[in-house]
Design a protein around this motif. Sequence first.
Motif, short mmCIF file in Angstrom:
data_model
loop_
_atom_site.label_atom_id
_atom_site.label_comp_id
_atom_site.label_asym_id
_atom_site.label_seq_id
_atom_site.Cartn_x
_atom_site.Cartn_y
_atom_site.Cartn_z
N VAL A 171 8.04 -0.96 12.16
CA VAL A 171 7.81 -0.45 10.80
C VAL A 171 9.03 0.33 10.30
CG1 VAL A 171 6.39 1.13 9.42
CG2 VAL A 171 5.32 -0.37 11.11
N ALA A 172 9.76 0.96 11.20
CA ALA A 172 10.91 1.78 10.81
C ALA A 172 11.91 1.00 9.99
CB ALA A 172 11.58 2.36 12.05
N GLN A 173 12.22 -0.21 10.43
CA GLN A 173 13.19 -1.02 9.70
C GLN A 173 12.65 -1.45 8.35
OE1 GLN A 173 14.60 -4.40 11.89
NE2 GLN A 173 15.97 -5.10 10.26
N ALA A 174 11.37 -1.74 8.26
CA ALA A 174 10.77 -2.21 7.01
C ALA A 174 10.82 -1.15 5.92
CB ALA A 174 9.33 -2.66 7.25
N ILE A 175 10.67 0.13 6.30
CA ILE A 175 10.62 1.18 5.27
C ILE A 175 12.01 1.65 4.86
CG2 ILE A 175 8.34 1.97 5.99
CD1 ILE A 175 9.69 4.36 7.32
N ASN A 176 13.05 1.15 5.53
CA ASN A 176 14.40 1.52 5.12
C ASN A 176 14.73 1.06 3.71
OD1 ASN A 176 15.05 2.87 7.47
ND2 ASN A 176 15.95 1.07 8.46
N ARG B 170 0.82 -1.21 0.00
CA ARG B 170 0.00 0.00 0.00
C ARG B 170 0.87 1.27 0.00
NH1 ARG B 170 -5.43 -0.51 0.60
NH2 ARG B 170 -5.27 1.38 -0.65
N LEU B 171 2.01 1.19 0.67
CA LEU B 171 2.93 2.33 0.65
C LEU B 171 3.50 2.53 -0.76
CD1 LEU B 171 4.37 4.54 2.21
CD2 LEU B 171 6.14 2.88 2.83
N GLU B 172 3.83 1.44 -1.42
CA GLU B 172 4.31 1.53 -2.81
C GLU B 172 3.24 2.15 -3.70
OE1 GLU B 172 7.12 0.84 -4.29
OE2 GLU B 172 8.25 -0.58 -3.09
N GLU B 173 2.00 1.82 -3.45
CA GLU B 173 0.88 2.38 -4.21
C GLU B 173 0.84 3.89 -4.08
OE1 GLU B 173 -3.44 1.72 -3.05
OE2 GLU B 173 -3.12 0.15 -4.54
#
Length: 373
Positions: free
Chosen positions: A287-292, A262-265
């Motif tokens: 979530v912080a690590q995932a969006i790196n 959804r963020l990529e969207e």
Amino acid sequence: MPDVGIVLPVYVQRRDYLRAAIRSIRNQLYRNFKLVIVIDGVTPAVQQVVRMEAKRDKRIQVIAYAQNKGTEHALNVGFDYLNRVPGIRYLTWVASDNIYHNNFIKVLRRNLRLSPDHVGLVYSSMKLIQGAGQFLSFTNPWQNQPKEKLLDYNFIYGSFMYKKKYAAMAGVYEHTPVEDYDYWLKLTEHCGIKYVPRALVTYRMFAPLSNSLKIKTDPASFRFNRYKYQLVKHLARMRRGLAPETSIIFSVNGASEQMINRLEELLNQNYSNYRIYLIDTSPDGNVAQAINAIPDPRIDYVSIPFASDQEVRQSAINYAITPFVFFYSLDGERMDAGYLENMAARLRAMPYVGPANQMANNQLYMSATLTAG
């Protein structure tokens, strides 16, 4: 005496593509130019082609580096050389896999010379081919846009020429692989532009060894290119004192594949003038690590462990100081690339209600009626 300076940066390239590109410049109808070929990391195949072509034409200057230092470095080296050549007034650069029609220099130079002094950049349409030469199309007239639209997308592409005096104001090339787009944004802060509705270049789409093919086929390259593309937009808006138009409040309770998708969207939307406040309500802030892995200058990470939906909305007032606010959720409807662009247009058409000191509440009310899902 040459008054047009051209840089051709090359690192790795097919012999036939490189030879065709150089010869298309050598065969230009307008003859008074200087071509600087910067070999950005010497390879035997490239060096052989370049040296052979240079022997046949005294207008060619070759500068070679043993190690690859990037396109922006090669361009800056080439233009630094040209800036010291007496008489040079107009500048351009060309790619090692495109073919430049024999009137490329003549038409662009004439349009620059005959335009009002404030016009510092001219650009044209192109013929598109795929790889080895399959015809695709001519680029459409939607290229003909006011320079302000460059903040939305790059419509200049690979057929252009600009005045040396404005190049001195714009500075150097930066931010490979979007060094051209960044430069147009900087250049047009000092001058006007003009569109020439003629195809002057045959442009190879997704050619072997090209950045466009790498971006198309490699997700990591695609994300890096998107990050750089949005970064130079962000820097341009900062230079111009332009604040974001929209705040996007995206609340998630932990990292997941759905959250990343959804963020990529969001990040792939045509519309880009927004800040994303990614509010992580998970207890451990994972979530912080995932969006790196998907950096983007538009993302602000905020950790509020165990926050409820109501608390998220209340805290959003502190972040959302833009004209529009959009509450985004994992459960909302899927958005095509034009969704936010259309929504922003609808909001602009709505009358503003309330005094300035009620702006935050009014923003939230206006946007809540159009929240996805």
